[in-house]
Scaffold this active site. Structure first.
Site, mmCIF file in Angstrom:
data_model
loop_
_atom_site.group_PDB
_atom_site.id
_atom_site.type_symbol
_atom_site.label_atom_id
_atom_site.label_comp_id
_atom_site.label_asym_id
_atom_site.label_seq_id
_atom_site.Cartn_x
_atom_site.Cartn_y
_atom_site.Cartn_z
ATOM 1 N N GLY A 39 2.898 -0.092 3.769
ATOM 2 C CA GLY A 39 2.952 -1.506 3.841
ATOM 3 C C GLY A 39 2.765 -2.015 5.209
ATOM 4 O O GLY A 39 3.339 -2.980 5.570
ATOM 5 N N CYS A 97 0.959 -1.156 0.009
ATOM 6 C CA CYS A 97 0.218 0.160 0.244
ATOM 7 C C CYS A 97 1.034 1.222 0.108
ATOM 8 O O CYS A 97 1.683 1.242 -0.725
ATOM 9 C CB CYS A 97 -0.944 -0.037 1.235
ATOM 10 S SG CYS A 97 -0.106 -0.367 2.828
ATOM 11 N N SER A 98 0.681 2.051 1.137
ATOM 12 C CA SER A 98 1.686 3.224 0.870
ATOM 13 C C SER A 98 3.039 2.814 1.832
ATOM 14 O O SER A 98 4.236 2.433 1.259
ATOM 15 C CB SER A 98 1.177 4.584 1.719
ATOM 16 O OG SER A 98 0.034 4.982 0.885
ATOM 17 N N ASP A 122 -0.349 -1.185 7.028
ATOM 18 C CA ASP A 122 -1.951 -1.315 7.261
ATOM 19 C C ASP A 122 -2.578 -2.341 6.477
ATOM 20 O O ASP A 122 -2.947 -3.439 6.540
ATOM 21 C CB ASP A 122 -2.427 0.184 7.194
ATOM 22 C CG ASP A 122 -1.640 0.979 8.362
ATOM 23 O OD1 ASP A 122 -1.887 0.452 9.411
ATOM 24 O OD2 ASP A 122 -1.523 2.158 8.152
ATOM 25 N N ARG A 123 -3.162 -1.740 5.145
ATOM 26 C CA ARG A 123 -3.763 -2.559 4.230
ATOM 27 C C ARG A 123 -2.827 -3.746 3.936
ATOM 28 O O ARG A 123 -3.481 -4.810 3.511
ATOM 29 C CB ARG A 123 -3.894 -1.661 2.934
ATOM 30 C CG ARG A 123 -4.964 -0.501 3.325
ATOM 31 C CD ARG A 123 -5.133 0.318 2.176
ATOM 32 N NE ARG A 123 -4.241 1.724 2.348
ATOM 33 C CZ ARG A 123 -4.392 2.743 2.007
ATOM 34 N NH1 ARG A 123 -5.276 3.062 1.107
ATOM 35 N NH2 ARG A 123 -3.418 3.495 1.987
#
Lengths: 546, 548
Positions: free
Chosen positions: B339, B336-337, B341-342
């Site tokens: 890496g 993700c941004s 969370d999502r």
């Protein structure tokens, strides 16, 4: 026989049946007077589908070249598709189905032709007679009597021949009250709460009109149910606004001035067409989350459920908590009134949560009370031309029962399948139970003589076992359901039944039942062993004593 | 303790937040160093951990006293009425202080003493061993190896020390790739699928800007592709909405350009960022907390909050990942941004769908240790363990638990654990009672010496695992490494009442089938035992009779 004329192509081969979540099957389609029968010719795993024409809500046909496709939408919400080779065959079959599923004469319906293949142990037509009900009542109170005033259906066409009314009110007075109530539905006893002697009555709206007509006998009748110095509650299932507007058409509501001992509460239960929208939403798998939720909201279905449950809780509360008697009515007293009175009984009376008790409730509060099943259940969610008298009133009631069942899963003798079965039979059935709109029509149709009762079939042990709740433990208490939106759920067993594979849920349910069964077995075994051991010990002691 | 202005307050009323009648319980409120305690007149106790308090609010004075509303991170909301305003003010101020912690060392975990001796404490921390877990997956092997590149957290502070990478990824490639990735979080192995020889890898976004390239990073991805003999292309899943990823390019970050990487298939899956999730939950709680809520307000509130849409997006992403591995035998790189969370959500849910081990009680602990704790999901920031930036708070882990709950609803026999297990983990992620979830990454945890100073949650959960067992669990439901294929049509997602209204008793079914079956299943074991014991003397007598 007339049906033969309607069936131009009685049989078609190489038909392909499509159902959601099943592989397509090829087979033969046959049309009979009352059934659409599909049978696959596969030797290894022959499949048969029998569909009552009366279960068909709507059909659509499409053609691609000479291959015709018929999409059949059923009242139980199932959708199937048949691919039929040959344009002519397909057209013939479609028009036959159309004609056979919309027969206008009741006496042509399947129940009049159905011959049971099972042994009748108990005639369901005689299972729930008003006299038996009254006997139960008279063992606890002598303030009520059975009146045969409606014997020939001459006073109120939608009431049964006998009704229970206060003892102090004679038939002459009843006749006057009948003139004062919409459709002559004068107040009758719906439920007697043994715990405190309070009662629930139901009727239709009073015909006060714009000039505030009153009827002394009507006032006397309902006052007869009050204890000295006590007040009662009138629950009007319409909003105040609607009730006021009804006066212009000759209807109305009980004026405070004339009913000083009664407090009137308006609990609006609207009757509007939400089933179609709900089923549309459930059937579209492509909806994204926002669309699904907004469609679910727009259907208003759960709002109705909440309204009905709230009104039923209120009625039950007045009776059980406030110790007051209650009169429930809406306009005609054949729809929302019955939802409220029957649900209140489920909340209050443990007997109504047994299988027989629930059947008796359906008979008393729906069939005998004159809920117009034939009109209301003529079509379900897929009809193109909805008549104004069609409404899923009974399905809403069953859904409410399911909501309570979910919240009190151990307090009901029956399971969800039982409710689903009643839903199916109310809309299409081989039995005569739900035919006609009231007892008057049923007696004219001679259903007792000419058709089989649903209860004759259900109440045999082979069938009953399918509908028993293994978790049932008699609960003599009043059960108060939560009506918070967070506590209400979409009835998946009905509305998502055909829209998702249920294999895993079914298997889990079976596992649950096997745990319960195993528990009972083990307990029996432990008890038997304990007994054996105790006997051995006494034997030993006896031998020692010898 | 100096924060506690008042330790005991009598004649406090506790209101039911949903009851329509204004019924209340009267009792005494106590403030201890760690908990708020309310004992009502019938001696029932309500304990609230100070760390669980998310917000305290003093409402305007009423005739019956001064209302104090406490919102907790486990979604409990309590509504007290304190007779005198001054007392209420004191309690309010005390709670404000007590619920805010500035330093890790002040958290409950550092004072919590469960009466374990030192060796039990050590053993507790050893219960979950990630090296063992990689071995179980079949790593290291001829294609994947343990790298010591991050031995001293030099390359990436927020990664663990032990990282598994393709054998062909040399140290310079690792170092180069890490410099091209946000926060140095270069692609590493998260899950290895033995049968398919395919891998789930994770990383952060590349610092690609509009046109930057990094040969080492390109090599790194190629190495991952090549480590999978059964498929030559790999998927790169950017779990963000495309628009967000594009916006990141302006800041010198962004996403992989398919032209620069050979044999990758690039895919956005559109899960929203932590800020969207935070406000979504806020909206959800506002709706669900409304008194006298109508069905339509509830449903439209549910829709407007977007909460279920987000849960569906997370699960849809996991389903996409799983299909790539199970159907195409392709390896997948998820980012993700940053890496954490999502990426953690999607990798862990993917593994859970692929591997039935993670559907066992112990396996679920391992999964959380691996994809969440060790890979640096910022528990401290996201759960607001210390008084910090409110913009860092986000219910990312809660969403993971909710996704798992949705799966347990669809597959009632596939999971060894039950809902109570998920709720208990949620409880302790916020309780700060155990060391596991403290801090934001492994480096921080080592510095805090958590293994010496605090206890691990897992042994405690295992001790009481009877409470967390699913009586319907069937270990044969899905043999090892068979895929769970959830149905993600919208109507399958339901509002998780037992999470968001866990403490609002009036909303739940009055009889729980689940508890009943659980007790019965437990009782069955006891009965089987009883039968064995009862049969001994009977058989003995029978034998006696036969012999004599």
């Amino acid at each position: 026989m007339e049906f033969a004329e309607l069936i131009k192509t009685p049989r078609a081969d190489n038909v392909v049946l499509h159902r959601p979540f099943y592989l397509a099957v090829e087979g033969t389609l046959c049309l009979t007077g009352h059934h659409l029968i599909f049978s696959s010719r596969r030797q290894d795993n022959a499949e048969e589908l029998w569909l009552l024409h009366s279960n068909i809500d709507s059909i659509e046909k499409r053609f691609v070249g000479s291959l015709g496709t018929i999409i059949i939408k059923c009242k139980d919400l199932r959708i199937i598709q048949l691919d039929i080779p040959g344009m002519e065959e397909c057209l013939n079959i479609a028009s036959s189905i159309e004609a056979l599923s919309t027969l206008d004469s009741v006496t042509l319906m399947y129940p009049f032709f159905y011959r049971p293949m099972f042994e009748i142990i108990e005639d369901g037509w005689r299972s729930f007679l008003p006299d038996q009900e009254f006997e139960l009542l008279s063992s606890v109170t002598d303030e009520w009597r059975l009146s045969c005033i409606n014997k020939e259906f001459s006073v109120c066409p939608s009431y049964p021949p006998v009704v229970i009314v206060p003892k102090s009110i004679d038939d002459e007075a009843l006749r006057k009250v009948a003139m004062f109530r919409h459709g002559s539905r004068f107040p009758v006893l719906s439920y007697y709460h043994k715990k405190n002697g309070m009662v629930m009555m139901r009727s239709s709206q009073p015909l006060t009109g714009t000039n505030g007509r009153r009827c002394k006998e009507d006032e006397k009748l309902i006052n007869a149910t009050l204890r000295p110095g006590k007040r009662g509650y009138i629950i009007d299932t319409r909003s105040l606004n609607v009730a006021q507007q009804a006066r212009a058409k000759g209807g109305g509501f009980e004026q405070e001035a004339h009913y000083p001992q009664w407090r009137r509460i308006h609990k609006c239960i609207e009757r509007c067409e939400s089933l179609i929208k709900l089923v549309e939403a459930c059937n579209d798998q492509s909806h994204n989350m926002d669309r699904w939720l907004s469609k679910l909201e727009a259907s208003n279905w759960l709002t109705h459920i909440k309204e009905i449950l709230t009104a039923a809780c209120l009625a039950a509360q007045c009776i059980d908590r406030e110790g007051a008697s209650v009169l429930v009515h809406g306009t005609e007293g054949t729809d929302s009134t019955l939802q409220v009175t029957s649900l209140a009984q489920i909340i209050l009376d443990p007997r109504c949560r047994t299988i027989r008790g629930f059947e008796s409730l359906v008979v008393r509060e729906w069939l005998q009370a004159g809920h117009p099943f034939q009109q209301r259940c003529a079509q379900s969610a897929y009809s193109n031309s909805k008549q104004k008298w069609e409404a899923p009133v009974f399905l809403l009631f069953l859904d409410c029962v399911w909501q309570i069942l979910r919240q009190f899963p151990c307090s009901f003798e029956f399971n969800e399948q039982f409710l689903i079965m009643l839903f199916e039979h109310a809309y299409a059935s081989q039995f005569g139970t739900f035919l006609g709109n009231n007892e008057n029509e049923r007696s004219k149709l001679k259903l007792l003589q000419k058709t089989m009762s649903l209860w004759s079939w259900v109440n045999r042990s082979e069938e009953l076992c399918k509908f028993q709740n293994p978790l049932f433990e008699a609960n003599s208490l009043v059960i108060w359901p939560s009506v918070a939106p967070q506590s209400l759920q979409l009835w998946e067993g009905v509305f998502l039944r055909w829209n998702r594979p249920s294999k895993f849920l079914d298997e889990a349910h079976e596992e649950m039942i096997s745990i319960i069964k195993y528990n009972k077995e083990l307990q029996a075994k432990v008890n038997a062993l304990r007994r054996q051991l105790a006997e051995m010990e006494t034997d030993d002691r006896m031998q020692e004593n010898l | 303790l100096e924060f506690i202005l008042t330790t005991r307050q009598e004649q406090v009323k506790l209101l039911d937040r949903f009851s329509t009648s204004n019924k209340s319980l009267t009792g005494t409120l106590y403030l201890t160093a760690t908990h708020l305690l309310f004992i009502d007149s019938s001696q029932r106790e309500t304990w609230i951990l100070h760390h669980h308090i998310a917000a305290v609010e003093k409402l305007p004075l009423t005739t019956s006293g001064c209302p104090l509303v406490i919102q907790c991170k486990n979604f409990r909301i309590v509504h007290f009425v304190v007779p005198r305003e001054r007392d209420c003010h004191d309690i309010y101020n005390s709670l404000l202080q007590l619920s805010r912690t500035a330093k890790y060392e002040e958290l409950y975990a550092f004072s919590y003493n469960p009466k374990q001796n030192e060796s039990e404490q050590v053993k507790g921390w050893q219960l979950i061993d990630l090296a063992e877990e990689y071995k179980r997956m079949g790593v290291p092997n001829s294609n994947w190896q343990l790298s010591d590149a991050n031995r001293d957290y030099k390359i990436c502070e927020t990664y663990p020390k032990e990282l598994y990478v393709p054998r062909t990824a040399s140290k310079p490639i690792i170092v180069g790739s890490s410099k091209f990735r946000s926060k140095g979080r270069f692609p590493v192995l998260s899950y290895y699928h033995k049968n398919k020889e395919a891998a789930i890898c994770r990383c952060s976004q590349p610092l690609s800007g509009f046109s930057a390239r990094c040969l080492e990073d390109e090599h790194m991805l190629q190495a991952i592709s090549k480590a999978n003999p059964s498929n030559r292309y790999m998927y790169v899943m950017d779990t963000r909405p495309k628009l967000n990823a594009m916006a990141n390019r302006a800041a010198g970050k962004g996403y992989e350009n398919e032209d620069n990487y050979s044999n990758i298939r690039f895919q956005f899956v559109g899960i929203e960022n932590i800020h969207v999730m935070r406000s979504s939950l806020q909206k959800l709680l506002e709706v669900s907390g409304t008194k006298g809520l109508s069905v339509n307000d509830f449903l439209s509130g549910l829709e407007n909050s977007g909460w279920l849409r987000h849960i569906k997006a997370v699960l849809d992403a996991a389903v996409f990942l799983v299909k790539a591995i199970a159907v195409e035998s392709a390896s997948v790189l998820v980012h993700c941004s940053d890496g954490w969370d999502r990426t953690s959500q999607v990798c862990s849910l993917g593994a859970l769908l692929l591997d039935s081990y993670y559907r066992t009680i112990r396996g679920f602990m391992v999964l959380i240790e691996k994809d969440w704790i060790s890979f640096g999901h910022k528990f401290s920031d996201r759960c607001c363990q210390l008084d910090g930036d409110p913009k860092e708070i986000s219910p990312v882990f809660t969403q993971f638990l909710e996704s798992v709950w949705n799966l347990t609803e669809q597959f009632p026999q596939a999971f060894e654990y039950n809902e109570a297990f998920l709720l208990q983990i949620h409880e302790h992620v916020h309780s700060c009672q155990f060391g596991n979830f403290l801090g934001n990454c492994q480096k921080e945890r080592e510095e805090l010496k958590l293994k010496e100073k605090t206890y691990s949650l897992w042994p405690f959960l295992l001790d009481e695992q009877k409470r967390y067992q699913n009586p319907l669990y069937n270990p044969d439901f899905s043999p090892e490494l068979t895929l769970l294929e959830p149905n993600t049509v919208s109507f399958n997602f339901k509002f998780w009442r037992n999470m968001y209204h866990q403490f609002d008793r009036s909303m739940h079914p009055r009889q729980s089938v689940f508890n009943l079956i659980m007790n019965m299943s437990e009782q069955n074991k006891q009965l089987e035992q009883d039968i064995k014991e009862l049969e001994v003397p009977i058989i003995a007598t029978a034998v006696f009779i036969v012999l004599f």
